[in-house]
Design a protein around this motif. Structure first.
Motif, PDB file in Angstrom:
ATOM      1  N   THR A 169       1.021  -3.741  -3.458  1.00 36.32           N
ATOM      2  CA  THR A 169       0.203  -2.528  -3.401  1.00 36.32           C
ATOM      3  C   THR A 169       0.912  -1.318  -3.826  1.00 36.32           C
ATOM      4  OG1 THR A 169      -1.328  -3.755  -2.034  1.00 36.32           O
ATOM      5  CG2 THR A 169      -1.787  -1.251  -2.132  1.00 36.32           C
ATOM      6  N   LYS A 173       0.286   1.093  -6.973  1.00 38.14           N
ATOM      7  CA  LYS A 173      -0.389   2.557  -6.670  1.00 38.14           C
ATOM      8  C   LYS A 173       0.607   3.552  -6.995  1.00 38.14           C
ATOM      9  CE  LYS A 173      -4.453   0.903  -4.328  1.00 38.14           C
ATOM     10  NZ  LYS A 173      -5.464   0.989  -2.999  1.00 38.14           N
ATOM     11  N   ASP A 280      -5.569  -4.668  -0.095  1.00 35.51           N
ATOM     12  CA  ASP A 280      -4.475  -3.864  -0.132  1.00 35.51           C
ATOM     13  C   ASP A 280      -3.694  -3.776   1.100  1.00 35.51           C
ATOM     14  OD1 ASP A 280      -4.828  -3.363  -2.554  1.00 35.51           O
ATOM     15  OD2 ASP A 280      -5.702  -1.630  -2.690  1.00 35.51           O
TER      16      ASP A 280
END
Length: 439
Positions: A169, A173, A280
Motif C-alpha cells: 500500500t 500510494k 489497504d
C-alpha cells in the motif's frame, strides 16, 4: 449461574496482556453473556516483574507454560506464545492430554501438527479453538467450521498478512521503494527485526493451509503450497499494474479442481475496481466461494493486540457457553480421523493470465523475438507494450506483456527462453493476474 470458568494464560505479550485487560474490565458483561464468570487463575510468561498494565496478582504464577498446563487449577489453557515447536507444542499437548480445553492463536503450530492435536482434543472430548490463528479479528474459522456447514466450498482466497499489505500500500500510494516501506513497517512494529517469515509468504502459507483443511476436509498440507513473497516487487511493477487497471496484493489462494486441491501464495494483480483491491494497510480480507451461499467476503483488522485478543476471547466465550456432555464441533470442521489425504492438483491453466515485465536492450528485433518465444510455448498475448520509462538504463527499454489464460509451465519455459537471449538486461518479473468473480 454455573461455576466460573478458570483459565490459564501462557504468554503475556501484546495479545496476552490485552486479553487479560478485557477479561477484567468486561467481567460483568461476560458473566451475563456466557452464563458464568470467566476468571484468570493462572499465568506464565518470561518476565514476572514486567508491568503489563493489568493486575494479575490474584493469579497463580508458573515459571514455564508446561508447568502451567500440567499443574494449574484451570479449565482452559490459552497459548499465546507462538512458535511451531518447543514450549508451545509441549504445553498444548500437555493440556490436551490432561483433558483441558485449549485456545491458541498459533498458526505455525497448527500448520505443523494441527491434525494430530485435533485428534487428541476429539479423543478427550475437549475443545481446541483457534479463531485468532488466521486473519486476526475476522471470524473466518467459525464461518468455515460452523456457519457454512452444508456448503461446498470451491475456492477461498485473501489478504492474510498485514505486514505485506502495508508495504504494498505504501509503495503504491507514496512511491516508496520496498526497502523504505519495510524499514518503516519495522519502526511501527508491523514487521519483525527479521521480517523474512512475513515478506516471503510463510505466514500467509500457514494460514492458508489451515483454511484449506477447513474448506475442503483434507489433511493440513502446509508443505504443498506454491510460495512467492513480495521482496522482488518494484515501483515499476506497481506503476505498470496501475496503468493496466490493477493493484498488487499478496494473496493466498486455495481451490478445488478435478485433479485435487491447489494451494498458492504469491503477489497478485487484482482489478482496481474490485473490493479486495481496496483493502489497504494492515487490514486483512478473506473471500469464500461456495455453492449455496455464493460469494462471501470478510474484511477486518488482521493483527494487533485488541483484534487478536477479541478473537481469543470469542473462543473462550464459546467454551464458557458449552456444557459438559454436549456434542462438540470437530476441531477442523471434519472429524480429524475422517479428513481426506491431501491430493495436490495437477498444473492447469491460470484463468486470469500473467503479467510479465522485461527489461531489454533497445535494439531491432527484440519485440519480434519476445512474441516468438510466447507463440512457441502456446501462449496467447492480450497485450504487449513497450515503455521507455520505469527506471531502466538509458540503453534499455521495458516491455510489458499481459497473457490470456495459460499454464505456469508454459510461462516459465517462455521466460527461460527469453532469459537465454543476449538482449535481456535484468531478471524478468512474472506476476499472476486474478479476476475475482464478485470482489
Amino acid at each position: 449461574m454455573a461455576d466460573a470458568l478458570k483459565i490459564g494464560i501462557a504468554g503475556l505479550g501484546t495479545v496476552g496482556a490485552s486479553l487479560a485487560r478485557i477479561l477484567q474490565t468486561r467481567a460483568n458483561e461476560l458473566a451475563v453473556t456466557c452464563g458464568r464468570a470467566i476468571e484468570i487463575t493462572a499465568v506464565s510468561a518470561r518476565d514476572k516483574t514486567r508491568d503489563r498494565g493489568v493486575d494479575l496478582s490474584r493469579a497463580a504464577w508458573f515459571d514455564t507454560p508446561e508447568e502451567l498446563a500440567e499443574k494449574a487449577d484451570i479449565d482452559v489453557f490459552v497459548e499465546l506464545m507462538g512458535g511451531a515447536e518447543g514450549a508451545a507444542d509441549r504445553s498444548v499437548r500437555a493440556a490436551l492430554s490432561r483433558g483441558l480445553h485449549v485456545v491458541t492463536a498459533n498458526k505455525a503450530l497448527l500448520a505443523r501438527c494441527g491434525v494430530e492435536l485435533a485428534k487428541m482434543a476429539e479423543e478427550k472430548g475437549v475443545l481446541l479453538n483457534f479463531e485468532a490463528a488466521v486473519a486476526g479479528g475476522i471470524p473466518v474459522i467459525k464461518a468455515l467450521r460452523e456457519s457454512l456447514t452444508g456448503n461446498t466450498v470451491s475456492r477461498i482466497y485473501g489478504i492474510m498478512n498485514g505486514t505485506c499489505n502495508y508495504i504494498l500500500t505504501r509503495m503504491e500510494k507514496e512511491g516508496l521503494t520496498f526497502e523504505a516501506c519495510l524499514k518503516e513497517a519495522q519502526r511501527l512494529g508491523y514487521a519483525e527485526a527479521d521480517p523474512t517469515f512475513d515478506i516471503e509468504g510463510n505466514d500467509t502459507a500457514h494460514k492458508l493451509a489451515i483454511l484449506t483443511t477447513l474448506a475442503f476436509g483434507t489433511e493440513i498440507a502446509a508443505d504443498e503450497i506454491y510460495l512467492e513473497g513480495i521482496s522482488n516487487i518494484t515501483i515499476e511493477d506497481i506503476q505498470a499494474a496501475a496503468d493496466l487497471g490493477y493493484r498488487i496484493k499478496l494473496l493466498g489462494v486455495a481451490q478445488r479442481t478435478d485433479s485435487g486441491i491447489e494451494q498458492r501464495v504469491h503477489p497478485t494483480m487484482v482489478p482496481h475496481d474490485t473490493v479486495i483491491a481496496q483493502v489497504d494497510g494492515v487490514t486483512n480480507a478473506v473471500a469464500i466461494e461456495s455453492d449455496i451461499l455464493g460469494e462471501l467476503l470478510m474484511v477486518g483488522p488482521g493483527a494487533g493486540g485488541n483484534a487478536t485478543a477479541s478473537a481469543v476471547l470469542g473462543d473462550i466465550a464459546d467454551i464458557a457457553k458449552s456444557r459438559p456432555g454436549a456434542q462438540r464441533v470437530p476441531v477442523l470442521g471434519t472429524p480429524a480421523a475422517s479428513l481426506s489425504p491431501y491430493r495436490k492438483a495437477q498444473i492447469q491453466s491460470h484463468e486470469g493470465g500473467y503479467f510479465i515485465r522485461l527489461t531489454v536492450s533497445d535494439r531491432t528485433g527484440v519485440f519480434a523475438n519476445v512474441a516468438t518465444q510466447m507463440a512457441e510455448n502456446g501462449i496467447s498475448l492480450e497485450s504487449i507494450v513497450q515503455r521507455a520509462d520505469g527506471g531502466s538504463p538509458s540503453n534499455a527499454k521495458t516491455i510489458i506483456l499481459v497473457t490470456h489464460a495459460t499454464t505456469e509451465v508454459s510461462i516459465r519455459k517462455a521466460v527461460d527462453g527469453i532469459k537465454a537471449q543476449s538482449y535481456i538486461a535484468s531478471e524478468p518479473q512474472v506476476i499472476r493476474i486474478e479476476r475475482p468473480k464478485a470482489f
